[in-house]
Scaffold this motif. Sequence first.
Motif, PDB file in Angstrom:
ATOM      1  N   LEU A 155     -99.830 -60.466  66.108  1.00 29.61           N
ATOM      2  CA  LEU A 155     -98.882 -61.360  66.970  1.00 29.61           C
ATOM      3  C   LEU A 155     -99.768 -62.739  67.470  1.00 29.61           C
ATOM      4  O   LEU A 155     -99.124 -63.712  67.462  1.00 29.61           O
ATOM      5  N   GLU A 156    -101.015 -62.641  67.342  1.00 29.09           N
ATOM      6  CA  GLU A 156    -101.535 -63.741  68.122  1.00 29.09           C
ATOM      7  C   GLU A 156    -101.663 -64.899  66.743  1.00 29.09           C
ATOM      8  O   GLU A 156    -101.306 -66.044  67.269  1.00 29.09           O
ATOM      9  N   VAL A 186     -91.661 -56.878  67.753  1.00 31.48           N
ATOM     10  CA  VAL A 186     -90.396 -56.252  67.092  1.00 31.48           C
ATOM     11  C   VAL A 186     -89.966 -57.177  65.777  1.00 31.48           C
ATOM     12  O   VAL A 186     -89.764 -56.734  64.619  1.00 31.48           O
ATOM     13  N   ALA A 187     -89.699 -58.470  66.065  1.00 34.68           N
ATOM     14  CA  ALA A 187     -89.268 -59.373  64.961  1.00 34.68           C
ATOM     15  C   ALA A 187     -90.380 -59.739  63.966  1.00 34.68           C
ATOM     16  O   ALA A 187     -89.980 -59.622  62.766  1.00 34.68           O
ATOM     17  N   LEU A 188     -91.519 -59.595  64.274  1.00 37.86           N
ATOM     18  CA  LEU A 188     -92.746 -59.636  63.173  1.00 37.86           C
ATOM     19  C   LEU A 188     -92.333 -58.366  62.360  1.00 37.86           C
ATOM     20  O   LEU A 188     -92.840 -58.501  61.169  1.00 37.86           O
ATOM     21  N   GLU A 203     -91.399 -56.233  57.108  1.00 43.44           N
ATOM     22  CA  GLU A 203     -90.623 -55.160  56.328  1.00 43.44           C
ATOM     23  C   GLU A 203     -89.458 -55.920  55.188  1.00 43.44           C
ATOM     24  O   GLU A 203     -89.300 -55.464  54.392  1.00 43.44           O
ATOM     25  N   ASP A 204     -88.812 -56.855  55.878  1.00 43.28           N
ATOM     26  CA  ASP A 204     -87.904 -57.581  55.212  1.00 43.28           C
ATOM     27  C   ASP A 204     -88.372 -58.134  53.646  1.00 43.28           C
ATOM     28  O   ASP A 204     -87.956 -58.289  52.611  1.00 43.28           O
ATOM     29  N   VAL A 220     -88.927 -65.032  61.627  1.00 43.61           N
ATOM     30  CA  VAL A 220     -89.019 -64.782  62.972  1.00 43.61           C
ATOM     31  C   VAL A 220     -88.388 -65.938  63.816  1.00 43.61           C
ATOM     32  O   VAL A 220     -87.379 -65.572  64.585  1.00 43.61           O
ATOM     33  N   LYS A 221     -88.311 -67.040  63.342  1.00 43.40           N
ATOM     34  CA  LYS A 221     -87.885 -68.209  63.962  1.00 43.40           C
ATOM     35  C   LYS A 221     -86.569 -68.208  63.798  1.00 43.40           C
ATOM     36  O   LYS A 221     -85.646 -68.395  64.549  1.00 43.40           O
TER      37      LYS A 221
END
Length: 109
Positions: free
Chosen positions: A3-4, A25-27, A32-33, A64-65
Amino acid sequence: MKLEELKVRLKIPAEDSKQDAYLKVALDDAIEDVQKHCNDSFTDSETDELKLPGGVKQAITKLVKAYQENSNVQSQSLGDMRKSFFEGGTMNEVIRLLKPYVKKKVRFL
């Protein structure tokens, strides 16, 4: 990718924790994608640790963005500033970044 590091890549200050739960969660979703798209877990066979190359990290950051942005916006203006989106632009960039890392699936007849 932690995350950092994602926050650094997204230019979010480390002390700003308002979005941390969402970003985690998005990361996970983006990793996974990318793993599915590339047909590669990017896991080190000796340490069983996730090892993501720089290009893959760039693609994950863009994903993520993209999850955060409203992808239905076609054009946006605020005073002198204008921003336009075109369909598939972010995904095309992600696919371009991932192209060198995609492993072909082997099929036996």
